[in-house]
Design a protein around this motif. Structure first.
Motif, PDB file in Angstrom:
ATOM      1  N   LEU A  58       4.408  18.307   7.183  1.00  0.00           N
ATOM      2  CA  LEU A  58       5.026  19.209   8.149  1.00  0.00           C
ATOM      3  C   LEU A  58       5.423  20.506   7.449  1.00  0.00           C
ATOM      4  CD1 LEU A  58       7.367  16.698  10.013  1.00  0.00           C
ATOM      5  CD2 LEU A  58       5.295  17.762  10.920  1.00  0.00           C
ATOM      6  N   PRO A  59       5.130  21.652   8.042  1.00  0.00           N
ATOM      7  CA  PRO A  59       5.566  22.913   7.434  1.00  0.00           C
ATOM      8  C   PRO A  59       7.087  22.971   7.397  1.00  0.00           C
ATOM      9  CG  PRO A  59       4.704  23.261   9.659  1.00  0.00           C
ATOM     10  CD  PRO A  59       4.384  21.855   9.308  1.00  0.00           C
ATOM     11  N   ASN A  60       7.631  23.380   6.282  1.00  0.00           N
ATOM     12  CA  ASN A  60       9.082  23.465   6.084  1.00  0.00           C
ATOM     13  C   ASN A  60       9.755  22.090   6.081  1.00  0.00           C
ATOM     14  OD1 ASN A  60       8.961  26.369   6.116  1.00  0.00           O
ATOM     15  ND2 ASN A  60       8.818  26.246   8.354  1.00  0.00           N
ATOM     16  N   GLY A  61       8.966  21.037   5.837  1.00  0.00           N
ATOM     17  CA  GLY A  61       9.536  19.697   5.722  1.00  0.00           C
ATOM     18  C   GLY A  61      10.015  19.141   7.046  1.00  0.00           C
ATOM     19  N   GLY A  62      10.859  18.127   6.960  1.00  0.00           N
ATOM     20  CA  GLY A  62      11.364  17.460   8.154  1.00  0.00           C
ATOM     21  C   GLY A  62      11.610  16.001   7.877  1.00  0.00           C
ATOM     22  N   SER A  63      11.940  15.240   8.899  1.00  0.00           N
ATOM     23  CA  SER A  63      12.242  13.817   8.734  1.00  0.00           C
ATOM     24  C   SER A  63      11.580  12.999   9.845  1.00  0.00           C
ATOM     25  CB  SER A  63      13.758  13.598   8.760  1.00  0.00           C
ATOM     26  OG  SER A  63      14.355  14.240   9.892  1.00  0.00           O
ATOM     27  N   PRO A  64      10.226  12.987   9.870  1.00  0.00           N
ATOM     28  CA  PRO A  64       9.498  12.276  10.917  1.00  0.00           C
ATOM     29  C   PRO A  64       9.831  10.791  10.926  1.00  0.00           C
ATOM     30  CG  PRO A  64       8.027  12.817   9.102  1.00  0.00           C
ATOM     31  CD  PRO A  64       9.310  13.535   8.843  1.00  0.00           C
ATOM     32  N   ASP A  65      10.186  10.283  12.090  1.00  0.00           N
ATOM     33  CA  ASP A  65      10.732   8.940  12.191  1.00  0.00           C
ATOM     34  C   ASP A  65       9.909   8.079  13.141  1.00  0.00           C
ATOM     35  OD1 ASP A  65      12.911   6.969  13.459  1.00  0.00           O
ATOM     36  OD2 ASP A  65      13.659   7.597  11.514  1.00  0.00           O
TER      37      ASP A  65
ATOM     38  N   ASN B 260       6.296   9.256   7.092  1.00  0.00           N
ATOM     39  CA  ASN B 260       7.034   9.153   5.834  1.00  0.00           C
ATOM     40  C   ASN B 260       8.281  10.031   5.963  1.00  0.00           C
ATOM     41  OD1 ASN B 260       4.906   7.559   4.523  1.00  0.00           O
ATOM     42  ND2 ASN B 260       3.734   9.456   4.502  1.00  0.00           N
ATOM     43  N   ARG B 261       9.370   9.408   6.402  1.00  0.00           N
ATOM     44  CA  ARG B 261      10.576  10.156   6.761  1.00  0.00           C
ATOM     45  C   ARG B 261      11.199  10.905   5.583  1.00  0.00           C
ATOM     46  NH1 ARG B 261      15.227   6.762   9.693  1.00  0.00           N
ATOM     47  NH2 ARG B 261      16.022   6.400   7.590  1.00  0.00           N
ATOM     48  N   GLY B 262      11.068  10.350   4.384  1.00  0.00           N
ATOM     49  CA  GLY B 262      11.731  10.949   3.232  1.00  0.00           C
ATOM     50  C   GLY B 262      11.026  12.147   2.636  1.00  0.00           C
ATOM     51  N   GLU B 263       9.789  12.428   3.062  1.00  0.00           N
ATOM     52  CA  GLU B 263       9.069  13.569   2.485  1.00  0.00           C
ATOM     53  C   GLU B 263       8.446  14.480   3.536  1.00  0.00           C
ATOM     54  OE1 GLU B 263       6.109  11.550   0.031  1.00  0.00           O
ATOM     55  OE2 GLU B 263       4.589  11.874   1.565  1.00  0.00           O
ATOM     56  N   GLY B 264       8.733  14.229   4.810  1.00  0.00           N
ATOM     57  CA  GLY B 264       8.231  15.109   5.860  1.00  0.00           C
ATOM     58  C   GLY B 264       6.725  15.095   6.000  1.00  0.00           C
TER      59      GLY B 264
ATOM     60  N   LEU C 116       0.863  -1.178   0.000  1.00  0.00           N
ATOM     61  CA  LEU C 116       0.000   0.000   0.000  1.00  0.00           C
ATOM     62  C   LEU C 116       0.900   1.229   0.000  1.00  0.00           C
ATOM     63  CD1 LEU C 116      -2.832   1.394   0.461  1.00  0.00           C
ATOM     64  CD2 LEU C 116      -2.307   1.250   2.904  1.00  0.00           C
ATOM     65  N   PRO C 117       1.010   1.956  -1.111  1.00  0.00           N
ATOM     66  CA  PRO C 117       1.871   3.148  -1.157  1.00  0.00           C
ATOM     67  C   PRO C 117       1.390   4.224  -0.186  1.00  0.00           C
ATOM     68  CG  PRO C 117       1.291   2.409  -3.376  1.00  0.00           C
ATOM     69  CD  PRO C 117       0.405   1.657  -2.423  1.00  0.00           C
ATOM     70  N   THR C 118       2.324   4.833   0.549  1.00  0.00           N
ATOM     71  CA  THR C 118       1.960   5.893   1.494  1.00  0.00           C
ATOM     72  C   THR C 118       2.739   7.175   1.253  1.00  0.00           C
ATOM     73  OG1 THR C 118       3.579   5.172   3.144  1.00  0.00           O
ATOM     74  CG2 THR C 118       1.369   4.206   3.286  1.00  0.00           C
ATOM     75  N   GLY C 119       4.059   7.056   1.124  1.00  0.00           N
ATOM     76  CA  GLY C 119       4.896   8.230   0.946  1.00  0.00           C
ATOM     77  C   GLY C 119       6.361   7.843   0.995  1.00  0.00           C
ATOM     78  N   LYS C 120       7.216   8.752   0.592  1.00  0.00           N
ATOM     79  CA  LYS C 120       8.645   8.474   0.525  1.00  0.00           C
ATOM     80  C   LYS C 120       9.245   8.235   1.916  1.00  0.00           C
ATOM     81  CE  LYS C 120      12.934  10.286  -1.464  1.00  0.00           C
ATOM     82  NZ  LYS C 120      13.567  11.435  -2.167  1.00  0.00           N
ATOM     83  N   GLY C 121       9.979   7.134   2.026  1.00  0.00           N
ATOM     84  CA  GLY C 121      10.664   6.843   3.277  1.00  0.00           C
ATOM     85  C   GLY C 121       9.745   6.388   4.386  1.00  0.00           C
ATOM     86  N   CYS C 122       8.696   5.629   4.071  1.00  0.00           N
ATOM     87  CA  CYS C 122       7.739   5.137   5.062  1.00  0.00           C
ATOM     88  C   CYS C 122       8.481   4.414   6.185  1.00  0.00           C
ATOM     89  CB  CYS C 122       6.755   4.197   4.375  1.00  0.00           C
ATOM     90  SG  CYS C 122       5.543   3.475   5.460  1.00  0.00           S
ATOM     91  N   HIS C 123       8.197   4.795   7.438  1.00  0.00           N
ATOM     92  CA  HIS C 123       9.057   4.314   8.516  1.00  0.00           C
ATOM     93  C   HIS C 123       8.349   3.838   9.786  1.00  0.00           C
ATOM     94  CE1 HIS C 123      13.178   3.930   9.981  1.00  0.00           C
ATOM     95  NE2 HIS C 123      12.734   4.336  11.156  1.00  0.00           N
TER      96      HIS C 123
END
Length: 394
Positions: A325-332, A303-307, A281-288
């Motif tokens: 996330l505003p201004n991106g980020g790397s949610p893990d 999705n760590r790769g797209e914030g 199931l696709p969710t987003g870049k860097g699904c973590h």
């Protein structure tokens, strides 16, 4: 025949007819049946009994929701007086940042061993274990005081889980290529299980606790492990070139395992019982990371790769929305607040932590911490016991 004899015969015939036709006219019978039905108590909804679990495991509260004990307000007596804190392991700084969620500020920084990866609540909820991966040790934190205690020598503790009966801790020894079953209190080795895959890192248990699914990050594989026998009983390669499976989470009804994949950019949907090839199931870049909401209706997917954070609807079995996330980020990695209102995630590559409103998806705070923040634990949380990781409670 005399008139009196005729009347007697007619009366006897009427009685016989009434007996043969069920006593009374159709209208009389309908009224009687309706009265009987009205007097009967309404049928009760019967909840199917939960299957027998692993020996010594606390009984499942609700066969339809394995997270029934995790609802807001259901704090165990063990943790009800612990201060609410967010514990953030900083892998590059060899520290744990302690955040007060009421003020969104770091109130303490605790030195620990080398490369702390996750902060893990113990099965009995009394201790937080910091997994010092490269330091080959576990540092205990007392959640009543927020202070570090003893350090225990444990080889390669990338991640840590507990069997549902509280008997063993299971160390995900990623570089050692082992699953190590240890006494849940002393951490003495009971059995080391060699694995042929590379990078064992995350897991979750079946509803009955009889087996668990493990992700192998570096070889793109999944393992199925018999809990009681402490034995790998299934292994499969994910059908995606370069797959990198991460967090594992069981669905509320216990029918499905979800496995985040950082390279496939989505979640694998697996029938754990059959252990057949899962679907993506696709969710987003860097699904973590995967986190179940307090009402067990949704799952938050970082999705760590797209914030971003994708929100999965369990009932509809589909993605419902996505928060950026505003201004991106790397949610893990992270967890949900005890009241279910805030999702806390580490910003792995940004030396920060995010607090996100679970109703609106709005970012509430962005808090600077040490370098390389990873498996943060929100504590305390509702639940009867912990299965480990950053807080998986049943």
């Amino acid at each position: 025949m005399s008139p009196s004899t005729t009347r007697t015969a007619a009366l006897l015939g009427g009685v016989l007819l009434a007996v043969l036709t069920g006593c009374g006219t159709p209208a009389d019978r309908g009224a009687s049946d309706a009265a009987t039905e009205a007097a009967a108590p309404p049928a009760k909804r019967v909840t199917p009994p939960a299957p027998p679990g692993l020996a010594g495991m606390p009984p499942v509260l609700d066969a339809a929701n394995v997270y029934a004990a995790d609802a807001p307000g259901k704090l165990s007596p063990v943790v009800k007086d612990f201060p609410s804190r967010v514990y953030v392991p900083n892998t590059n700084s060899d520290t744990v940042s302690v955040i007060d969620p009421a003020t969104y500020k770091v109130i303490e920084t605790i030195p620990v061993g080398r490369q702390p990866q996750h902060v893990v609540p113990s099965w009995d909820l009394k201790t937080l274990w910091v997994n010092n991966d490269v330091g080959d040790s576990l540092t205990a934190i007392d959640p009543a005081t927020g202070k570090a205690g003893k350090t225990v020598d444990v080889s390669d503790p990338y991640n840590l889980y507990f069997t549902p009966n509280g008997k063993y801790a299971v160390v995900m020894a990623s570089m050692d290529r082992e699953l190590v079953f240890r006494d849940a209190h002393t951490m003495k080795t009971a059995k080391a299980v060699p694995v042929s895959c590379a990078g064992v890192n995350h897991a979750d248990f079946s509803a009955d606790g009889r087996y668990f699914i493990v992700s192998c990050e570096f070889s793109g594989e999944l393992l199925k492990v018999d809990t009681a026998k402490m034995k790998v009983v299934g292994q499969q390669k994910l059908p995606f070139q370069g797959a990198m499976p991460q967090d594992v989470k069981l669905s509320p009804d216990g029918s499905t395992f979800y496995i985040a994949d950082m390279v496939a950019n989505g979640v694998w949907v697996l029938d754990g019982k059959k252990f057949t090839t899962p679907e993506l199931l696709p969710t987003g870049k860097g699904c973590h990371g995967l986190y179940v909401s307090r009402d067990a209706k949704e799952m938050y997917i970082s999705n760590r790769g797209e914030g971003s954070v994708s929100v999965f609807d369990f009932a509809r079995k589909k993605l419902a929305k996505k928060w950026h996330l505003p201004n991106g980020g790397s949610p893990d990695m992270g967890g949900v607040s005890a009241d279910g209102k805030v999702l806390w995630l580490s910003g792995r590559y940004n030396a920060e932590v995010y607090a996100i409103d679970t109703t609106t998806g709005k970012q509430l705070a962005r808090i600077p911490v040490g370098s390389g923040p990873h498996g943060l634990a929100v504590y305390p949380q509702p639940g009867r016991y912990s299965l480990g990781h950053t807080g998986v409670f049943r």
